[in-house]
Design a protein around this motif. Structure first.
Motif, PDB file in Angstrom:
ATOM      1  N   LYS A   1      33.670  72.389 102.711  1.00  0.00           N
ATOM      2  CA  LYS A   1      33.200  71.549 101.477  1.00  0.00           C
ATOM      3  C   LYS A   1      32.233  71.669 101.713  1.00  0.00           C
ATOM      4  CE  LYS A   1      36.494  70.801  98.901  1.00  0.00           C
ATOM      5  NZ  LYS A   1      36.851  71.263  97.360  1.00  0.00           N
ATOM      6  N   LYS A   2      31.390  72.772 102.780  1.00  0.00           N
ATOM      7  CA  LYS A   2      29.646  72.414 103.458  1.00  0.00           C
ATOM      8  C   LYS A   2      29.282  70.834 103.281  1.00  0.00           C
ATOM      9  CE  LYS A   2      28.558  77.014 101.152  1.00  0.00           C
ATOM     10  NZ  LYS A   2      29.730  77.786  99.972  1.00  0.00           N
ATOM     11  N   MET A   3      29.850  70.275 104.016  1.00  0.00           N
ATOM     12  CA  MET A   3      29.800  69.246 104.707  1.00  0.00           C
ATOM     13  C   MET A   3      28.138  68.685 105.461  1.00  0.00           C
ATOM     14  SD  MET A   3      32.794  66.522 103.511  1.00  0.00           S
ATOM     15  CE  MET A   3      33.708  66.301 101.841  1.00  0.00           C
ATOM     16  N   ASP A   4      27.629  68.039 106.325  1.00  0.00           N
ATOM     17  CA  ASP A   4      26.907  68.050 107.341  1.00  0.00           C
ATOM     18  C   ASP A   4      28.016  67.613 108.705  1.00  0.00           C
ATOM     19  OD1 ASP A   4      26.575  65.726 106.921  1.00  0.00           O
ATOM     20  OD2 ASP A   4      24.784  65.092 105.640  1.00  0.00           O
ATOM     21  N   LEU A   5      27.220  67.153 109.206  1.00  0.00           N
ATOM     22  CA  LEU A   5      27.969  66.763 110.815  1.00  0.00           C
ATOM     23  C   LEU A   5      28.157  65.393 110.808  1.00  0.00           C
ATOM     24  CD1 LEU A   5      28.179  67.841 113.397  1.00  0.00           C
ATOM     25  CD2 LEU A   5      25.967  66.105 114.059  1.00  0.00           C
ATOM     26  N   TYR A   6      28.267  64.626 110.727  1.00  0.00           N
ATOM     27  CA  TYR A   6      28.770  62.995 109.149  1.00  0.00           C
ATOM     28  C   TYR A   6      29.960  63.030 108.620  1.00  0.00           C
ATOM     29  CZ  TYR A   6      29.187  58.614 108.042  1.00  0.00           C
ATOM     30  OH  TYR A   6      29.471  57.225 107.741  1.00  0.00           O
ATOM     31  N   GLY A   7      29.888  64.078 107.875  1.00  0.00           N
ATOM     32  CA  GLY A   7      30.453  64.340 106.785  1.00  0.00           C
ATOM     33  C   GLY A   7      31.812  64.996 107.947  1.00  0.00           C
ATOM     34  N   ILE A   8      31.573  65.316 108.515  1.00  0.00           N
ATOM     35  CA  ILE A   8      32.816  66.662 109.646  1.00  0.00           C
ATOM     36  C   ILE A   8      33.687  65.474 110.354  1.00  0.00           C
ATOM     37  CG2 ILE A   8      33.154  68.099 111.363  1.00  0.00           C
ATOM     38  CD1 ILE A   8      30.663  70.046 109.622  1.00  0.00           C
ATOM     39  N   LEU A   9      32.934  64.906 110.619  1.00  0.00           N
ATOM     40  CA  LEU A   9      33.278  63.432 111.451  1.00  0.00           C
ATOM     41  C   LEU A   9      33.892  62.577 110.638  1.00  0.00           C
ATOM     42  CD1 LEU A   9      30.525  62.867 113.969  1.00  0.00           C
ATOM     43  CD2 LEU A   9      31.699  64.681 114.149  1.00  0.00           C
ATOM     44  N   VAL A  10      33.625  61.886 109.454  1.00  0.00           N
ATOM     45  CA  VAL A  10      33.494  61.322 108.960  1.00  0.00           C
ATOM     46  C   VAL A  10      35.378  61.978 108.396  1.00  0.00           C
ATOM     47  CG1 VAL A  10      34.384  59.847 106.394  1.00  0.00           C
ATOM     48  CG2 VAL A  10      32.037  59.855 108.645  1.00  0.00           C
ATOM     49  N   LEU A  11      35.276  62.914 108.007  1.00  0.00           N
ATOM     50  CA  LEU A  11      37.139  63.521 107.279  1.00  0.00           C
ATOM     51  C   LEU A  11      38.121  63.630 108.929  1.00  0.00           C
ATOM     52  CD1 LEU A  11      35.593  63.663 104.219  1.00  0.00           C
ATOM     53  CD2 LEU A  11      36.962  66.026 104.894  1.00  0.00           C
ATOM     54  N   ALA A  12      37.343  64.197 109.838  1.00  0.00           N
ATOM     55  CA  ALA A  12      38.026  64.225 110.482  1.00  0.00           C
ATOM     56  C   ALA A  12      38.541  62.812 111.228  1.00  0.00           C
ATOM     57  CB  ALA A  12      37.633  64.659 112.207  1.00  0.00           C
ATOM     58  N   THR A  13      38.057  61.816 111.552  1.00  0.00           N
ATOM     59  CA  THR A  13      38.496  60.446 111.331  1.00  0.00           C
ATOM     60  C   THR A  13      38.880  59.694 110.443  1.00  0.00           C
ATOM     61  OG1 THR A  13      36.282  60.273 112.727  1.00  0.00           O
ATOM     62  CG2 THR A  13      37.715  58.267 112.743  1.00  0.00           C
ATOM     63  N   VAL A  14      39.261  59.855 109.525  1.00  0.00           N
ATOM     64  CA  VAL A  14      39.435  59.946 108.400  1.00  0.00           C
ATOM     65  C   VAL A  14      41.102  60.524 107.809  1.00  0.00           C
ATOM     66  CG1 VAL A  14      40.432  58.784 105.350  1.00  0.00           C
ATOM     67  CG2 VAL A  14      38.228  58.953 106.879  1.00  0.00           C
ATOM     68  N   THR A  15      41.004  61.114 108.387  1.00  0.00           N
ATOM     69  CA  THR A  15      42.800  62.524 108.175  1.00  0.00           C
ATOM     70  C   THR A  15      43.238  61.875 109.169  1.00  0.00           C
ATOM     71  OG1 THR A  15      41.504  63.711 108.006  1.00  0.00           O
ATOM     72  CG2 THR A  15      43.249  64.287 107.684  1.00  0.00           C
ATOM     73  N   ALA A  16      42.582  61.486 110.445  1.00  0.00           N
ATOM     74  CA  ALA A  16      43.934  61.238 111.703  1.00  0.00           C
ATOM     75  C   ALA A  16      44.261  59.851 111.995  1.00  0.00           C
ATOM     76  CB  ALA A  16      43.230  61.573 113.074  1.00  0.00           C
ATOM     77  N   VAL A  17      43.734  58.488 110.973  1.00  0.00           N
ATOM     78  CA  VAL A  17      43.320  57.491 110.985  1.00  0.00           C
ATOM     79  C   VAL A  17      43.475  56.343 110.380  1.00  0.00           C
ATOM     80  CG1 VAL A  17      42.384  57.333 114.081  1.00  0.00           C
ATOM     81  CG2 VAL A  17      41.429  56.535 112.327  1.00  0.00           C
ATOM     82  N   GLY A  18      43.404  57.275 109.213  1.00  0.00           N
ATOM     83  CA  GLY A  18      44.032  56.839 108.010  1.00  0.00           C
ATOM     84  C   GLY A  18      45.038  55.606 107.912  1.00  0.00           C
ATOM     85  N   GLY A  19      45.871  56.567 108.062  1.00  0.00           N
ATOM     86  CA  GLY A  19      47.228  56.014 107.386  1.00  0.00           C
ATOM     87  C   GLY A  19      47.669  55.457 108.413  1.00  0.00           C
ATOM     88  N   GLY A  20      47.252  55.091 110.007  1.00  0.00           N
ATOM     89  CA  GLY A  20      47.915  54.936 111.023  1.00  0.00           C
ATOM     90  C   GLY A  20      47.168  52.961 110.864  1.00  0.00           C
ATOM     91  N   THR A  21      45.663  53.234 110.180  1.00  0.00           N
ATOM     92  CA  THR A  21      44.788  51.362 109.548  1.00  0.00           C
ATOM     93  C   THR A  21      45.487  51.472 108.406  1.00  0.00           C
ATOM     94  OG1 THR A  21      43.111  53.316 110.793  1.00  0.00           O
ATOM     95  CG2 THR A  21      42.741  51.133 109.236  1.00  0.00           C
ATOM     96  N   ILE A  22      45.789  52.128 108.010  1.00  0.00           N
ATOM     97  CA  ILE A  22      46.592  51.762 106.021  1.00  0.00           C
ATOM     98  C   ILE A  22      48.273  50.631 106.149  1.00  0.00           C
ATOM     99  CG2 ILE A  22      47.673  51.518 103.854  1.00  0.00           C
ATOM    100  CD1 ILE A  22      45.803  53.709 103.587  1.00  0.00           C
ATOM    101  N   ARG A  23      48.462  51.581 107.342  1.00  0.00           N
ATOM    102  CA  ARG A  23      50.103  50.600 107.360  1.00  0.00           C
ATOM    103  C   ARG A  23      50.106  49.293 108.659  1.00  0.00           C
ATOM    104  NH1 ARG A  23      51.250  53.610 112.669  1.00  0.00           N
ATOM    105  NH2 ARG A  23      49.796  51.646 113.453  1.00  0.00           N
ATOM    106  N   ASP A  24      48.811  49.184 109.453  1.00  0.00           N
ATOM    107  CA  ASP A  24      48.726  48.012 110.084  1.00  0.00           C
ATOM    108  C   ASP A  24      47.697  47.098 109.170  1.00  0.00           C
ATOM    109  OD1 ASP A  24      49.318  49.315 112.650  1.00  0.00           O
ATOM    110  OD2 ASP A  24      46.830  49.395 113.546  1.00  0.00           O
ATOM    111  N   VAL A  25      47.153  47.208 108.051  1.00  0.00           N
ATOM    112  CA  VAL A  25      46.752  46.555 107.238  1.00  0.00           C
ATOM    113  C   VAL A  25      47.834  45.759 106.483  1.00  0.00           C
ATOM    114  CG1 VAL A  25      45.898  46.327 105.113  1.00  0.00           C
ATOM    115  CG2 VAL A  25      44.051  46.583 106.883  1.00  0.00           C
ATOM    116  N   LEU A  26      48.527  47.041 105.738  1.00  0.00           N
ATOM    117  CA  LEU A  26      49.460  46.426 105.248  1.00  0.00           C
ATOM    118  C   LEU A  26      49.962  45.495 106.032  1.00  0.00           C
ATOM    119  CD1 LEU A  26      50.910  49.477 102.834  1.00  0.00           C
ATOM    120  CD2 LEU A  26      49.552  47.323 102.265  1.00  0.00           C
ATOM    121  N   VAL A  27      50.581  45.534 106.789  1.00  0.00           N
ATOM    122  CA  VAL A  27      51.314  44.958 107.754  1.00  0.00           C
ATOM    123  C   VAL A  27      50.971  43.179 108.887  1.00  0.00           C
ATOM    124  CG1 VAL A  27      53.605  45.909 108.041  1.00  0.00           C
ATOM    125  CG2 VAL A  27      52.231  45.864 110.120  1.00  0.00           C
TER     126      VAL A  27
END
Lengths: 219, 219, 219
Positions: C44-70
């Motif tokens: 999607k032609k994002m810059d370095l910051y966008g790449i790091l954000v999408l990497a992190t969100v994809t990797a830890v997003g599911g577990g973070t929502i899980r922890d918030v929900l419980v």
């Protein structure tokens, strides 16, 4: 982006003064963020409700996610209603006078930068108070400052601007690193928040003037 | 959009009756919201899993965010599994008989309006129970009723409908103001929820008939 | 997608061994998910910051929502900083060597499947520990494994892939049902997590080879 009791609490003789200053900066930033949300909504031809929602989400979204992540619920928006009123006022202003508001482009950029710096240091302070370590605190500060704008962009059907170009989140990260360094050097938080917020604002403003961008990968 | 213990608790001689009625309305609304999510998924050519996810997210998304915001975790969906089953049943119905379901358009609009009213008053009740003040409670009620639909629209790659046209969230806000006025006048919650929910439903249905819209900014 | 203290705790003679193995699998999956986010950002032609954000969100997003929900806040990412570092390392690798990384397509698919299985069983374990019942726990497991990828797709402006085709979430559901059956049969969690995760991985890999898909509604 937070109620007054969230601000740094280590004692200093000018404490009352600096909390007030930070609170004023916080509300200025809230206003500027809300205006950016409302303008986006106008451009997408949303109705009055859409304008107020985008104003509010952009202004308080980051701080709300921050509070939920550290378990400080109900979040600050329910504890200090001022943030709601500032957001809605900004939305109504844009609804009625959006041509006039949009023409104040430079003023909006400056206020937005003030919000960026203020939200970052408040987010870091909250993170340190909840004992999540320097790394997590900087992460929380950047999220406080940028998540609202990302939600604004997703709600208007666009890829978040902050992920694509300009020095925006990077200014928050740089300010966050300065905050951490000064904290390790035992600078009192009351002073640290001002230095670090000023750094974020300065980096953001200079990067606009110089038209700086982060590198993109070679394809 | 909530378990039975969330409903207003001030005593009244017909308490058991009204909680049951509100619960039935709640499930009717859940079903209607789930159907709208599933139909959106069918139109976007999603597979069976996508249909069930959009059904569930639309139906329980608003109430889940509400519970997370006030710190009532795990949220209601994990405490009363009925909401899951209603959502999934609606999704399966649409998967197998979507042509038949879509033709029941008027019935779906009425059930959707019932959901809108019921979710709003339950959200407000939860807000007041968690002591976030009238303003915050109305905000929470509107979010309970509308956030699921917004998530549905974002997941199908569209700008949320509620931000663009029709009297939808505005009906919730009007009903919320009525709730607040009646509560200040000391009307018992057991009765108040019915009057306010009925107001939301009536405003929504009339606005559809009359083709009402909120104003848009002049560009 | 979790700190070591989240793993199943019933005693077994090889406990230290299996927790370590699960942790290694968890980090492998985190890496693979982060790579998929970073590659999406590059496209999607994002810059370095966008790449790091999408990497992190994809990797830890599911577990973070899980922890918030419980209600387990601050979530795991703030308690074990390793997940951040793995995500950012993956993002930087893709930023500098994305052509090389993308060519390792099969390896990435295998690691992604490992992540899918590991995240699912960890999510289910957390759900059971927080006493939300089998149904809710399987739901939480599937969400842990798939929500990060959905956030990645929304942030890049696309309809989540998982809602449209392939056997992805369905593999998690199948593995979750196996987990539940084995738990009812009193298989110790330490062993159950491996069998169930292996089932998810196997179903996912076979479905890729066989080009399986879920049914879509007839239109």
């Amino acid at each position: 982006m937070s109620t007054s009791q969230d601000f740094p609490t280590r004692k200093s003789s000018w404490k009352r003064f600096d909390v007030t200053v930070l609170y004023v900066f916080d509300l200025l930033g809230t206003f500027a963020f809300a205006v950016s949300g409302a303008i986006a909504a106008v451009r997408k031809k949303m109705d009055l409700y859409g304008i107020l929602v985008l104003a509010t989400v952009t202004a308080v979204g980051g701080g709300t996610i921050r509070d939920v992540l550290v378990g400080r619920v109900p979040p600050f928006i329910f504890r200090d209603i001022t943030y709601f009123f500032v957001s809605i006022t900004a939305g109504l202003l844009v609804f009625f006078f959006h041509k006039y508001v949009e023409r104040r482009f430079k003023l909006l950029l400056i206020m937005d930068a003030i919000g960026l710096g203020t939200f970052t240091v408040i987010g870091i302070s909250v993170g340190l108070k909840f004992d999540i370590g320097y790394f997590g605190a900087v992460f929380l500060g950047v999220m406080t400052a940028t998540a609202g704008g990302m939600m604004r962009d997703v709600l208007q059907g666009e890829v978040p601007l902050v992920l694509q170009r300009e020095i925006y989140a990077s200014a928050c990260i740089a300010g966050g690193l300065i905050f951490v360094c000064l904290d390790i050097l035992n600078i009192v938080p009351d002073i640290n928040v001002f230095i670090s917020a000023a750094a974020v604002i300065a980096i953001r403003m200079i990067s606009i003037t110089k038209n700086w961008n982060l590198p993109k990968p070679k394809i």
